[in-house]
Scaffold this motif. Structure first.
Motif, PDB file in Angstrom:
ATOM      1  N   LEU A 198      30.141  56.863  46.333  1.00 45.31           N
ATOM      2  CA  LEU A 198      29.063  56.803  47.317  1.00 45.31           C
ATOM      3  C   LEU A 198      29.289  55.723  48.368  1.00 45.31           C
ATOM      4  CD1 LEU A 198      26.259  57.240  44.660  1.00 45.31           C
ATOM      5  CD2 LEU A 198      26.825  58.916  46.434  1.00 45.31           C
ATOM      6  N   ALA A 199      30.524  55.233  48.469  1.00 50.49           N
ATOM      7  CA  ALA A 199      30.822  54.150  49.406  1.00 50.49           C
ATOM      8  C   ALA A 199      30.488  54.531  50.840  1.00 50.49           C
ATOM      9  CB  ALA A 199      32.296  53.756  49.297  1.00 50.49           C
ATOM     10  N   GLY A 200      30.646  55.791  51.182  1.00 54.11           N
ATOM     11  CA  GLY A 200      30.358  56.230  52.547  1.00 54.11           C
ATOM     12  C   GLY A 200      28.882  56.214  52.895  1.00 54.11           C
ATOM     13  N   ASP A 201      28.032  56.107  51.877  1.00 48.09           N
ATOM     14  CA  ASP A 201      26.585  56.072  52.105  1.00 48.09           C
ATOM     15  C   ASP A 201      25.995  54.732  51.688  1.00 48.09           C
ATOM     16  OD1 ASP A 201      25.926  58.891  52.957  1.00 48.09           O
ATOM     17  OD2 ASP A 201      27.005  59.300  51.099  1.00 48.09           O
ATOM     18  N   ALA A 202      26.818  53.679  51.749  1.00 44.83           N
ATOM     19  CA  ALA A 202      26.376  52.359  51.283  1.00 44.83           C
ATOM     20  C   ALA A 202      25.196  51.821  52.080  1.00 44.83           C
ATOM     21  CB  ALA A 202      27.539  51.372  51.333  1.00 44.83           C
ATOM     22  N   ALA A 203      24.998  52.306  53.300  1.00 42.28           N
ATOM     23  CA  ALA A 203      23.849  51.856  54.084  1.00 42.28           C
ATOM     24  C   ALA A 203      22.531  52.354  53.489  1.00 42.28           C
ATOM     25  CB  ALA A 203      23.978  52.342  55.526  1.00 42.28           C
ATOM     26  N   ILE A 204      22.609  53.425  52.703  1.00 49.14           N
ATOM     27  CA  ILE A 204      21.409  54.013  52.093  1.00 49.14           C
ATOM     28  C   ILE A 204      21.368  53.779  50.590  1.00 49.14           C
ATOM     29  CG2 ILE A 204      20.152  56.177  51.683  1.00 49.14           C
ATOM     30  CD1 ILE A 204      21.372  57.252  54.243  1.00 49.14           C
ATOM     31  N   VAL A 205      22.525  53.869  49.949  1.00 44.37           N
ATOM     32  CA  VAL A 205      22.600  53.835  48.490  1.00 44.37           C
ATOM     33  C   VAL A 205      23.168  52.498  48.022  1.00 44.37           C
ATOM     34  CG1 VAL A 205      23.578  54.909  46.434  1.00 44.37           C
ATOM     35  CG2 VAL A 205      22.893  56.333  48.389  1.00 44.37           C
ATOM     36  N   GLU A 206      22.454  51.871  47.110  1.00 38.77           N
ATOM     37  CA  GLU A 206      22.908  50.632  46.485  1.00 38.77           C
ATOM     38  C   GLU A 206      22.943  50.845  44.975  1.00 38.77           C
ATOM     39  OE1 GLU A 206      21.470  45.970  45.868  1.00 38.77           O
ATOM     40  OE2 GLU A 206      20.152  47.450  46.806  1.00 38.77           O
ATOM     41  N   ILE A 207      24.087  50.582  44.372  1.00 38.16           N
ATOM     42  CA  ILE A 207      24.233  50.729  42.930  1.00 38.16           C
ATOM     43  C   ILE A 207      24.426  49.346  42.320  1.00 38.16           C
ATOM     44  CG2 ILE A 207      25.509  51.810  41.037  1.00 38.16           C
ATOM     45  CD1 ILE A 207      24.135  53.833  42.842  1.00 38.16           C
ATOM     46  N   ARG A 208      23.559  48.998  41.391  1.00 39.01           N
ATOM     47  CA  ARG A 208      23.620  47.694  40.736  1.00 39.01           C
ATOM     48  C   ARG A 208      23.958  47.851  39.263  1.00 39.01           C
ATOM     49  NH1 ARG A 208      18.384  44.145  42.740  1.00 39.01           N
ATOM     50  NH2 ARG A 208      18.833  44.169  44.985  1.00 39.01           N
ATOM     51  N   GLN A 209      24.709  46.893  38.736  1.00 37.03           N
ATOM     52  CA  GLN A 209      24.921  46.843  37.297  1.00 37.03           C
ATOM     53  C   GLN A 209      23.863  45.948  36.692  1.00 37.03           C
ATOM     54  OE1 GLN A 209      28.782  45.528  35.985  1.00 37.03           O
ATOM     55  NE2 GLN A 209      28.173  45.480  33.836  1.00 37.03           N
ATOM     56  N   GLY A 210      23.200  46.435  35.662  1.00 34.28           N
ATOM     57  CA  GLY A 210      22.172  45.627  35.014  1.00 34.28           C
ATOM     58  C   GLY A 210      21.484  46.401  33.911  1.00 34.28           C
ATOM     59  N   ASP A 211      20.757  45.696  33.104  1.00 40.30           N
ATOM     60  CA  ASP A 211      20.004  46.273  31.992  1.00 40.30           C
ATOM     61  C   ASP A 211      18.598  46.580  32.481  1.00 40.30           C
ATOM     62  OD1 ASP A 211      18.685  46.916  29.657  1.00 40.30           O
ATOM     63  OD2 ASP A 211      19.447  45.210  28.520  1.00 40.30           O
ATOM     64  N   ILE A 212      18.223  47.842  32.484  1.00 42.34           N
ATOM     65  CA  ILE A 212      16.909  48.198  33.020  1.00 42.34           C
ATOM     66  C   ILE A 212      15.777  47.583  32.202  1.00 42.34           C
ATOM     67  CG2 ILE A 212      17.787  50.328  34.054  1.00 42.34           C
ATOM     68  CD1 ILE A 212      16.398  51.882  31.818  1.00 42.34           C
ATOM     69  N   ALA A 213      16.064  47.246  30.936  1.00 39.30           N
ATOM     70  CA  ALA A 213      15.025  46.661  30.099  1.00 39.30           C
ATOM     71  C   ALA A 213      14.662  45.248  30.529  1.00 39.30           C
ATOM     72  CB  ALA A 213      15.470  46.651  28.636  1.00 39.30           C
ATOM     73  N   THR A 214      15.543  44.591  31.272  1.00 37.92           N
ATOM     74  CA  THR A 214      15.274  43.211  31.682  1.00 37.92           C
ATOM     75  C   THR A 214      14.882  43.102  33.154  1.00 37.92           C
ATOM     76  OG1 THR A 214      17.601  42.775  32.229  1.00 37.92           O
ATOM     77  CG2 THR A 214      16.904  42.370  29.950  1.00 37.92           C
ATOM     78  N   LEU A 215      14.700  44.219  33.833  1.00 39.93           N
ATOM     79  CA  LEU A 215      14.285  44.179  35.230  1.00 39.93           C
ATOM     80  C   LEU A 215      12.905  43.540  35.359  1.00 39.93           C
ATOM     81  CD1 LEU A 215      15.258  47.743  36.518  1.00 39.93           C
ATOM     82  CD2 LEU A 215      16.462  45.596  36.970  1.00 39.93           C
ATOM     83  N   GLU A 216      12.701  42.879  36.491  1.00 38.45           N
ATOM     84  CA  GLU A 216      11.380  42.390  36.846  1.00 38.45           C
ATOM     85  C   GLU A 216      10.815  43.285  37.947  1.00 38.45           C
ATOM     86  OE1 GLU A 216       9.868  40.149  35.155  1.00 38.45           O
ATOM     87  OE2 GLU A 216      11.616  39.580  33.940  1.00 38.45           O
ATOM     88  N   THR A 217       9.526  43.244  38.123  1.00 40.73           N
ATOM     89  CA  THR A 217       8.899  44.094  39.137  1.00 40.73           C
ATOM     90  C   THR A 217       9.507  43.869  40.512  1.00 40.73           C
ATOM     91  OG1 THR A 217       6.818  44.106  37.894  1.00 40.73           O
ATOM     92  CG2 THR A 217       6.704  44.689  40.226  1.00 40.73           C
ATOM     93  N   ALA A 218       9.837  42.624  40.842  1.00 40.69           N
ATOM     94  CA  ALA A 218      10.409  42.320  42.156  1.00 40.69           C
ATOM     95  C   ALA A 218      11.771  42.965  42.357  1.00 40.69           C
ATOM     96  CB  ALA A 218      10.524  40.802  42.332  1.00 40.69           C
ATOM     97  N   ASP A 219      12.481  43.293  41.265  1.00 37.54           N
ATOM     98  CA  ASP A 219      13.813  43.889  41.377  1.00 37.54           C
ATOM     99  C   ASP A 219      13.772  45.306  41.945  1.00 37.54           C
ATOM    100  OD1 ASP A 219      15.085  41.641  40.287  1.00 37.54           O
ATOM    101  OD2 ASP A 219      14.720  42.341  38.241  1.00 37.54           O
ATOM    102  N   PHE A 220      12.617  45.955  41.901  1.00 38.63           N
ATOM    103  CA  PHE A 220      12.518  47.316  42.401  1.00 38.63           C
ATOM    104  C   PHE A 220      12.577  47.361  43.923  1.00 38.63           C
ATOM    105  CE2 PHE A 220      10.982  47.625  38.152  1.00 38.63           C
ATOM    106  CZ  PHE A 220      11.182  48.917  37.731  1.00 38.63           C
ATOM    107  N   GLY A 221      12.083  46.329  44.572  1.00 37.09           N
ATOM    108  CA  GLY A 221      11.995  46.363  46.031  1.00 37.09           C
ATOM    109  C   GLY A 221      10.985  47.412  46.478  1.00 37.09           C
ATOM    110  N   PRO A 222      10.940  47.693  47.780  1.00 39.79           N
ATOM    111  CA  PRO A 222      10.029  48.745  48.270  1.00 39.79           C
ATOM    112  C   PRO A 222      10.429  50.094  47.668  1.00 39.79           C
ATOM    113  CG  PRO A 222      10.877  47.400  50.075  1.00 39.79           C
ATOM    114  CD  PRO A 222      11.691  47.061  48.875  1.00 39.79           C
ATOM    115  N   VAL A 223       9.504  50.803  47.088  1.00 40.87           N
ATOM    116  CA  VAL A 223       9.832  52.035  46.374  1.00 40.87           C
ATOM    117  C   VAL A 223       8.658  52.993  46.433  1.00 40.87           C
ATOM    118  CG1 VAL A 223       9.083  51.028  44.158  1.00 40.87           C
ATOM    119  CG2 VAL A 223      10.679  52.974  44.163  1.00 40.87           C
ATOM    120  N   ASP A 224       8.976  54.276  46.577  1.00 40.33           N
ATOM    121  CA  ASP A 224       7.972  55.338  46.544  1.00 40.33           C
ATOM    122  C   ASP A 224       8.077  56.185  45.282  1.00 40.33           C
ATOM    123  OD1 ASP A 224       7.044  54.871  49.348  1.00 40.33           O
ATOM    124  OD2 ASP A 224       9.105  55.470  49.788  1.00 40.33           O
ATOM    125  N   VAL A 225       9.308  56.345  44.778  1.00 39.61           N
ATOM    126  CA  VAL A 225       9.568  57.183  43.601  1.00 39.61           C
ATOM    127  C   VAL A 225      10.518  56.440  42.671  1.00 39.61           C
ATOM    128  CG1 VAL A 225      10.555  59.351  42.754  1.00 39.61           C
ATOM    129  CG2 VAL A 225       9.288  59.329  44.920  1.00 39.61           C
TER     130      VAL A 225
END
Length: 243
Positions: free
Chosen positions: A109-136
């Motif tokens: 997805l490198a060609g769509d990096a302006a839209i798509v961001e892929i992060r490595q991380g454990d979803i169980a340890t995410l904080e609410t702020a990690d979501f950023g602006p989100v609709d879905v």
């Protein structure tokens, strides 16, 4: 949708993975072609017209590739008239703990990096702020890998991250499905092992329990049928916060 358009969509979404290697390409083509979830997300117009999406447990980013390919076909005038317009992605953030999956997703997805961001991380340890602006928020075939307390904690953070009217799509196992559920669980374990994960313990619930959990967090919830076969043991829960 006509077979011609579906074939073009599958070709475009899976071709994204050729730079990531043969495994990434063939896995994408097999999963996107065989799993009814991807087709039904578009056929039923489940996304808003424009959306910021967070995909938890995104793997190699198949949802991002699928939605981008669908929008491209639509904008080129190659979309089927009987289907609603696919969503315009304003941004998609994927999170996955497997570094190999993340590497494949980033390369594809490198060609769509302006839209798509892929992060490595454990979803169980995410904080609410990690979501950023989100609709879905999407959590597809992942929640049962978290223990029950972690499931509830994550869903509470999803609730807090979403705006009024925000949507959560969660495909979950349904223990009430009996033998099909046990077969589905065995397949999940086999796929996890083939993708380099250690065999995990699974934390499954009945669909009634999932719905009660989400309703207790303030969502309105309904189930979307996922067709027949292996997916019949799973339920797509569409949860929405009140406006």
């Amino acid at each position: 949708m006509s077979d011609t358009v579906l074939r073009a969509l599958l070709d475009a979404a899976s071709a994204t993975y050729r730079p990531a290697g043969p495994f990434a390409y063939h896995f994408a083509r097999g999963k996107l072609g065989a799993d009814p979830l991807f087709r039904l997300l578009l056929q039923r117009g489940m996304f808003p017209a424009a959306a910021r999406v967070v995909d938890l447990g995104c793997g190699q980013g198949l949802l991002a590739s699928w939605l981008l390919a669908a929008r491209h076909l639509y904008e080129c005038g190659r979309w089927a008239r009987e289907w609603p317009a696919p969503p315009k992605l304003l941004g998609l953030r994927g999170v996955d703990r497997n570094p190999r999956e993340v590497a494949r997703a980033r390369r594809a997805l490198a060609g769509d990096a302006a839209i798509v961001e892929i992060r490595q991380g454990d979803i169980a340890t995410l904080e609410t702020a990690d979501f950023g602006p989100v609709d879905v928020v999407t959590i597809l075939d992942v929640l049962h890998y978290l223990d029950f307390a972690a499931q509830e904690s994550l869903l509470r953070k999803v609730r807090d991250a979403l705006p009024a009217g925000g949507r959560l799509f969660a495909r979950v196992g349904n223990t009430d499905a009996g033998l099909p559920h046990r077969v589905s669980t065995a397949v999940d374990l086999a796929v996890a092992f083939a993708r380099g994960h250690r065999l995990p313990r699974l934390y499954c619930r009945s669909s009634r329990s999932w719905i009660a959990l989400l309703e207790g967090l303030g969502f309105s919830v309904h189930g979307e049928p996922m067709g027949t076969g292996r997916s019949f043991a799973n339920v797509m829960l569409v949860a929405q916060l009140p406006l």
